[in-house]
Design an enzyme around this catalytic site. Structure first.
Site, PDB file in Angstrom:
ATOM      1  N   HIS A  88      -6.793   6.169   1.970  1.00  0.00           N
ATOM      2  CA  HIS A  88      -7.048   4.731   2.043  1.00  0.00           C
ATOM      3  C   HIS A  88      -7.994   4.446   3.210  1.00  0.00           C
ATOM      4  CE1 HIS A  88      -6.053   0.355   1.837  1.00  0.00           C
ATOM      5  NE2 HIS A  88      -5.796   0.648   0.558  1.00  0.00           N
ATOM      6  N   ASP A 136      -6.860  -2.946  -5.959  1.00  0.00           N
ATOM      7  CA  ASP A 136      -7.401  -1.602  -5.726  1.00  0.00           C
ATOM      8  C   ASP A 136      -6.369  -0.516  -5.994  1.00  0.00           C
ATOM      9  OD1 ASP A 136      -6.099  -2.657  -3.426  1.00  0.00           O
ATOM     10  OD2 ASP A 136      -7.012  -1.135  -2.147  1.00  0.00           O
TER      11      ASP A 136
END
EC number: 3.1.26.11
Length: 316
Positions: free
Chosen positions: A270, A67
């Site tokens: 995040h 990611d």
């Protein structure tokens, strides 16, 4: 100097948030963009901004989880198609060069510009030029992960033109010599020391951008006196055990880092898909008693990073 968040989600993309990527816009300072992490579909996110891929000069990768890097091959290839011919340097943990080169070789992609790699095998200074210094420190994650500290060098003081005019000093080349700090003798016999006509220097700004991490003293070092700290907040305030088990941080832990470091602003990113809509903003609200200047960021948010006020230096 600006920060633009291209992706603010954790793990996998959601309808609200793409995966991690942050752009440090240095268009006024060096006519360039620096990227920090390039999650999947980062180039799609760029289409909704004014960023031009050819302006991307450096890419800093925090760690090699997908990611944070799966968007690299596509972005690098598109940069060629969009007029990019200036060199680009990628900084990151050992393995980033092999990942990128393998993807480009297998797909038979050809770049129109030189691509350089700096694989980080030590902590400390990893880049310096006349305008900036970048430091890297290891964080505490499942795999090797770095946080970055970007330090802008102080700007020289401005020439005090009004003071010179009040002394009837004629404009011209002499102003340039005084600006350079030289001692100049005028036609009327006066000798002027340039240092007497230069205002105080403007302190440079500091930005800390961290990768995924548990609590660690290195995070505080990276964020010391930072104008802005970008810190992951995968878990909520009361989920410290989960955060530790998964090598991540809570919003409270991020706020504690910002407070200990004396940072001026904290941007939480995040964000887990478990925190959708208003629940995401609660990550900031629940820790503002620890660190008031906390904000949860969204995809495509842009923030100016102002200079310190006159006379104020980092740490004051």
């Amino acid at each position: 100097m600006q920060l633009e968040f291209l992706g603010t989600g954790a793990g996998s993309p959601s309808k609200q948030r793409n995966v991690t990527s942050v752009a440090l816009r240095l268009l006024e300072e060096r006519n360039a963009i620096w990227l920090f992490d390039v999650g999947e579909a980062t180039q799609h996110q760029i289409l909704y901004t004014t960023i031009r891929p050819r302006k991307i000069e450096k890419i800093f990768i925090t760690h090699l989880h997908g990611d944070h890097i799966f968007g690299l091959p596509g972005l690098l290839s598109s940069r060629s198609f969009q007029g990019g011919n200036e060199p680009l340097t990628i900084y990151g943990p050992v393995g980033i060069k092999r990942f990128v080169q393998t993807a480009l070789q297998v797909s038979e992609s050809r770049l129109s510009y030189p691509l350089h790699f700096v694989e980080i095998d030590h902590e400390g200074e990893i880049f310096r030029d006349q305008g900036f210094t970048v430091y890297a420190k290891k964080l505490d994650h499942k795999i090797t992960c770095y946080g970055y500290r970007i330090v802008e060098h102080d700007h020289p003081g401005e020439l005090q033109v009004d003071k010179l005019r009040a002394m009837n000093v004629p404009s011209g080349p002499v102003y340039g010599q005084l600006k350079a700090g030289k001692t100049v003798k005028l036609a009327d016999g006066r000798a002027l020391n340039g240092q007497d006509f230069i205002g105080p220097s403007q302190p440079g700004r500091i930005v800390a951008i961290l990768g995924d991490t548990r609590q660690t003293k290195n995070a505080v070092w990276l964020a010391r006196d930072a104008n802005v700290l970008v810190h992951e907040s995968t878990f909520g305030k009361d989920e410290a055990k989960l955060a530790h088990n998964y090598y991540h941080s809570t919003s409270k832990q991020a706020a504690e880092v910002a407070k200990k470091a004396g940072a001026k602003r904290l941007f939480l990113t995040h964000i887990s898909a478990r925190y959708a809509g208003k629940a995401a903003y609660q990550l900031a609200y629940q820790v503002r008693n620890y660190f008031p200047a906390t904000r949860v960021v969204n995809d495509l948010d842009v923030f100016d990073i102002p200079f310190n006020k006159q006379g104020e230096r980092n740490g004051e």
